[in-house]
Design an enzyme around this catalytic site. Structure first.
Site, PDB file in Angstrom:
ATOM      1  N   LEU A 152      12.437  93.411  48.939  1.00 14.31           N
ATOM      2  CA  LEU A 152      11.270  92.203  48.381  1.00 14.31           C
ATOM      3  C   LEU A 152      11.333  92.495  46.829  1.00 14.31           C
ATOM      4  O   LEU A 152      11.451  93.378  46.049  1.00 14.31           O
ATOM      5  CB  LEU A 152       9.852  92.878  48.830  1.00 14.31           C
ATOM      6  CG  LEU A 152       9.597  92.959  50.357  1.00 14.31           C
ATOM      7  CD1 LEU A 152       8.307  93.247  50.533  1.00 14.31           C
ATOM      8  CD2 LEU A 152      10.019  91.723  50.909  1.00 14.31           C
TER       9      LEU A 152
ATOM     10  N   GLY B 115      13.318  95.904  52.208  1.00 13.47           N
ATOM     11  CA  GLY B 115      13.252  94.505  52.933  1.00 13.47           C
ATOM     12  C   GLY B 115      14.458  94.305  53.469  1.00 13.47           C
ATOM     13  O   GLY B 115      14.676  93.393  54.311  1.00 13.47           O
TER      14      GLY B 115
ATOM     15  N   ASN C  86      12.593 102.522  52.081  1.00 15.88           N
ATOM     16  CA  ASN C  86      12.305 103.477  51.058  1.00 15.88           C
ATOM     17  C   ASN C  86      10.865 103.113  50.206  1.00 15.88           C
ATOM     18  O   ASN C  86      10.779 103.636  48.973  1.00 15.88           O
ATOM     19  CB  ASN C  86      13.240 103.580  50.039  1.00 15.88           C
ATOM     20  CG  ASN C  86      13.643 102.202  49.164  1.00 15.88           C
ATOM     21  OD1 ASN C  86      13.532 101.235  50.059  1.00 15.88           O
ATOM     22  ND2 ASN C  86      14.279 102.631  47.982  1.00 15.88           N
ATOM     23  N   GLU C  87      10.113 102.526  50.800  1.00 10.96           N
ATOM     24  CA  GLU C  87       8.813 101.876  50.100  1.00 10.96           C
ATOM     25  C   GLU C  87       7.935 103.063  49.497  1.00 10.96           C
ATOM     26  O   GLU C  87       7.515 102.935  48.312  1.00 10.96           O
ATOM     27  CB  GLU C  87       7.896 101.039  51.050  1.00 10.96           C
ATOM     28  CG  GLU C  87       8.423  99.776  51.190  1.00 10.96           C
ATOM     29  CD  GLU C  87       9.668  99.701  52.374  1.00 10.96           C
ATOM     30  OE1 GLU C  87      10.014  98.527  52.703  1.00 10.96           O
ATOM     31  OE2 GLU C  87       9.955 100.702  52.858  1.00 10.96           O
TER      32      GLU C  87
END
Length: 303
Positions: A109, A154, A178-179
């Site tokens: 993202l 994303g 890996n957010e």
């Protein structure tokens, strides 16, 4: 953007109803020869390049949004438009997703879409993210991810959403949701997709740590189905696609719908709630601060 029909099965070229006869049966030999049909068609926009091989029934969709194929609002919109065109094209039965940018599949993202913007913009952006996932996860086509570079967050979601994942066996390439490293929580439908692929325990550990897995590790935990040398990636993706397309479309499509229905239905039922949760979360000053710090870090790396 309306959610796609989740259980739509379309007839495919070359398949006739039982007892039906071709309209021009017995007359084709007397027709004058015409020009050979087009075998390849290409269409492109600023973010995505698509080439359709009509003889094989397979399209290749290449992400071409340098430097890192980030999932901006523009990218997501053009991705969905391209996918819808292929879904509606009776000559297309499968699509291979890959990158035209060296060393990167997709960085995930676009952070700039989530930092310092209005709540209206956040809502529009998140609906576009949802739409991308809904269209790809419910696609009637066979979807193969040819992951030819790193694919965090994303980007990993796009690969997870496909039917099959092949990754270049370069240990420098990594993939994962890996957010957590950015102070962001992966939404429930990211989590559901991840669990469906790697299982609950591996997903739980990986999500909590915000892990990025090297290509060999990703293969070991089942995040990708196989590794091949980078120069063999296209060839192998084509071979895998042929294996999947050897099955009758209707049986494969109905099975896919059955396997994915619960995950799809969950987002469809809670789509607007998910948008509002995203807006509430991303608007928090602590989250905005984390995103600003991350963008500053990226700027320093570039300089």
């Amino acid at each position: 953007m309306a959610a796609p029909a989740l259980a739509r099965c379309v007839a495919r070229p070359g398949v006739l109803p039982l007892g039906a006869r071709p309209q021009a049966w017995g007359r084709a030999a007397r027709l004058p020869p015409g020009p050979p049909p087009a075998q390849r068609r290409a269409f492109s926009n600023s973010k995505v390049l698509v080439e359709l091989d009509e003889s094989a029934g397979v399209a290749t969709m290449k992400f071409k949004s340098p430097p890192v194929n980030s999932l901006s609002l523009d990218f997501l919109t053009e991705f969905c438009i391209s996918l819808e065109k292929l879904e509606n094209d009776r000559a297309c039965r499968g699509v291979i997703l890959t990158s035209a940018v060296p060393k990167i599949f997709s960085s995930g993202l676009d952070i700039t879409e989530m930092c310092g913007k209005s709540t209206e913009h956040y809502a529009e952006f998140w609906r576009a993210v949802q739409e991308m996932w809904l269209r790809l996860y419910s696609s009637n086509m066979v979807t193969v991810a040819a992951v030819n570079g790193s694919s965090p967050a994303g980007g990993c979601l796009i690969a997870l959403t496909c039917d099959y994942r092949i990754m270049a066996e370069n240990p420098k390439f990594s993939i994962g949701l890996n957010e957590a490293q950015l102070g962001i929580v992966a939404p429930f439908w990211f989590k559901d997709t991840f669990v469906s692929v790697v299982g609950h325990r591996v997903a739980e550990r990986s999500l909590q740590l915000g892990s990025l897995h090297s290509a060999p590790e990703a293969h070991r935990i089942g995040l990708v189905d196989e590794l091949v040398p980078e120069e063999k990636l296209k060839e192998r993706a084509t071979a895998v696609m042929q294996q999947w397309l050897a099955l009758p479309d209707h049986a494969r499509q109905l099975t896919k719908t059955m396997m994915r229905k619960a995950v799809l239905d969950r987002l469809v039922a809670h789509r607007e709630e998910d948008v509002q949760n995203f807006i509430s979360f991303i608007s928090k000053e602590s989250i905005q601060k984390s995103l600003r710090m991350y963008m500053e870090m990226l700027k320093k790396k570039k300089s």
